[in-house]
Design a protein around this motif. Structure first.
Motif, PDB file in Angstrom:
ATOM      1  N   LYS A 126     -42.806 -18.125 -26.819  1.00 18.60           N
ATOM      2  CA  LYS A 126     -44.001 -17.488 -27.373  1.00 18.60           C
ATOM      3  C   LYS A 126     -44.963 -17.118 -26.249  1.00 18.60           C
ATOM      4  O   LYS A 126     -45.508 -16.010 -26.225  1.00 18.60           O
ATOM      5  CB  LYS A 126     -44.688 -18.417 -28.375  1.00 18.60           C
ATOM      6  N   LYS A 138     -51.592 -10.296 -30.559  1.00 10.74           N
ATOM      7  CA  LYS A 138     -51.682 -11.397 -31.523  1.00 10.74           C
ATOM      8  C   LYS A 138     -50.884 -11.114 -32.791  1.00 10.74           C
ATOM      9  O   LYS A 138     -50.196 -11.989 -33.313  1.00 10.74           O
ATOM     10  CB  LYS A 138     -53.140 -11.689 -31.861  1.00 10.74           C
ATOM     11  N   ALA A 139     -50.968  -9.900 -33.281  1.00 12.61           N
ATOM     12  CA  ALA A 139     -50.265  -9.550 -34.512  1.00 12.61           C
ATOM     13  C   ALA A 139     -48.753  -9.700 -34.335  1.00 12.61           C
ATOM     14  O   ALA A 139     -48.066 -10.239 -35.209  1.00 12.61           O
ATOM     15  CB  ALA A 139     -50.616  -8.127 -34.931  1.00 12.61           C
ATOM     16  N   THR A 199     -47.085 -11.549 -31.993  1.00 21.44           N
ATOM     17  CA  THR A 199     -46.680 -12.945 -31.782  1.00 21.44           C
ATOM     18  C   THR A 199     -46.813 -13.756 -33.068  1.00 21.44           C
ATOM     19  O   THR A 199     -45.960 -14.602 -33.355  1.00 21.44           O
ATOM     20  CB  THR A 199     -47.459 -13.615 -30.631  1.00 21.44           C
ATOM     21  N   ASN A 200     -47.844 -13.509 -33.861  1.00 19.84           N
ATOM     22  CA  ASN A 200     -47.968 -14.203 -35.146  1.00 19.84           C
ATOM     23  C   ASN A 200     -46.825 -13.825 -36.079  1.00 19.84           C
ATOM     24  O   ASN A 200     -46.311 -14.662 -36.823  1.00 19.84           O
ATOM     25  CB  ASN A 200     -49.309 -13.896 -35.813  1.00 19.84           C
ATOM     26  N   TYR A 201     -46.432 -12.567 -36.062  1.00 16.77           N
ATOM     27  CA  TYR A 201     -45.324 -12.103 -36.890  1.00 16.77           C
ATOM     28  C   TYR A 201     -44.012 -12.777 -36.470  1.00 16.77           C
ATOM     29  O   TYR A 201     -43.234 -13.213 -37.311  1.00 16.77           O
ATOM     30  CB  TYR A 201     -45.196 -10.582 -36.783  1.00 16.77           C
ATOM     31  N   GLY A 239     -45.236 -17.098 -36.133  1.00 17.39           N
ATOM     32  CA  GLY A 239     -46.136 -17.731 -37.086  1.00 17.39           C
ATOM     33  C   GLY A 239     -47.463 -18.056 -36.429  1.00 17.39           C
ATOM     34  O   GLY A 239     -47.567 -18.103 -35.208  1.00 17.39           O
ATOM     35  N   LYS A 240     -48.487 -18.277 -37.240  1.00 17.51           N
ATOM     36  CA  LYS A 240     -49.813 -18.621 -36.733  1.00 17.51           C
ATOM     37  C   LYS A 240     -49.865 -20.116 -36.436  1.00 17.51           C
ATOM     38  O   LYS A 240     -49.121 -20.903 -37.030  1.00 17.51           O
ATOM     39  CB  LYS A 240     -50.888 -18.275 -37.763  1.00 17.51           C
ATOM     40  N   LYS A 241     -50.770 -20.502 -35.550  1.00 22.08           N
ATOM     41  CA  LYS A 241     -50.942 -21.904 -35.215  1.00 22.08           C
ATOM     42  C   LYS A 241     -51.259 -22.688 -36.483  1.00 22.08           C
ATOM     43  O   LYS A 241     -52.116 -22.304 -37.270  1.00 22.08           O
ATOM     44  CB  LYS A 241     -52.071 -22.071 -34.196  1.00 22.08           C
ATOM     45  N   SER A 300     -49.245 -23.074 -39.009  1.00 19.88           N
ATOM     46  CA  SER A 300     -48.474 -22.639 -40.175  1.00 19.88           C
ATOM     47  C   SER A 300     -47.217 -23.491 -40.311  1.00 19.88           C
ATOM     48  O   SER A 300     -46.717 -24.052 -39.356  1.00 19.88           O
ATOM     49  CB  SER A 300     -48.123 -21.161 -40.074  1.00 19.88           C
ATOM     50  N   ASP A 346     -45.064 -21.238 -44.962  1.00 22.35           N
ATOM     51  CA  ASP A 346     -46.092 -20.202 -44.827  1.00 22.35           C
ATOM     52  C   ASP A 346     -45.562 -18.895 -44.268  1.00 22.35           C
ATOM     53  O   ASP A 346     -46.172 -17.849 -44.455  1.00 22.35           O
ATOM     54  CB  ASP A 346     -47.216 -20.674 -43.889  1.00 22.35           C
ATOM     55  N   VAL A 347     -44.465 -18.939 -43.541  1.00 19.57           N
ATOM     56  CA  VAL A 347     -44.036 -17.765 -42.797  1.00 19.57           C
ATOM     57  C   VAL A 347     -42.506 -17.706 -42.756  1.00 19.57           C
ATOM     58  O   VAL A 347     -41.846 -18.729 -42.735  1.00 19.57           O
ATOM     59  CB  VAL A 347     -44.629 -17.797 -41.366  1.00 19.57           C
TER      60      VAL A 347
END
Length: 172
Positions: A50, A66-67, A69-71, A74-76, A78, A82-83
């Motif tokens: 990551k 950010k979009a 890497t979150n995709y 996942g978000k921190k 999560s 959630d994903v």
């Protein structure tokens, strides 16, 4: 739909993949399986990947860092519920792990001998700036995987992100 990629890692210097545990003699011991064979867990690999993806996107000037890497990751905070992750990976094991494991198990080799075969103990200390001597109580012993060890792991990636992941891995 996902593509499986096999990644190999060669240690060029001692590699500290610590458990964070202290056994009294070693301040930071190397992460091993139940037989003493070191491995790199998938959670640590995923975190490193990551970070490499973040750096790659920033270097390339991508505004959606950010979009993306979150995709992918996942978000921190999560959870798996959630994903739907776009990347999955396995633990990194010593090349020919099963053969190593079978040999250790068959010969009943004690865990400390196995650990010493794959790893080395590094000592470090802090230096007192005024007297240029070792600071009292600062000696630390860290067990690290020896240089020249080869690990491999499987990475499952959505094909749309394969080139990005390969570019990020080159940073390791």
């Amino acid at each position: 739909m996902y593509k499986k990629i096999k990644i190999e890692i060669l240690t060029l210097a001692p590699l500290a993949i610590s458990t964070g545990k202290n056994d009294g003699l070693i301040d930071n011991d190397v992460l091993t399986d139940e037989l003493g064979i070191p491995y790199i867990n998938q959670r640590r690999l995923k975190g490193l990947l990551k970070e490499a993806v973040l750096e790659t996107l920033e270097i390339c000037g991508n505004a959606e860092v950010k979009a993306i890497t979150n995709y992918l990751f996942g978000k921190k905070g999560s959870t798996i519920d959630d994903v739907h992750y776009k990347i999955t990976l396995s633990d990194a094991r010593i090349i020919n792990y099963r053969q190593h494991k079978d040999a250790v198990h068959f010969k009943s080799i004690p865990i400390n001998f196995v650990k010493s075969f794959y790893s080395t103990v590094i000592q470090q200390t802090a230096i007192d700036d005024q007297y240029l001597t070792a600071k009292k109580g600062s000696l630390r012993k860290i067990r690290a995987v020896k240089e020249g060890q080869k690990f491999s792991f499987d990475l499952d990636i959505h094909p749309d992100f394969e080139d990005l992941i390969k570019l990020a891995i080159l940073q390791w």
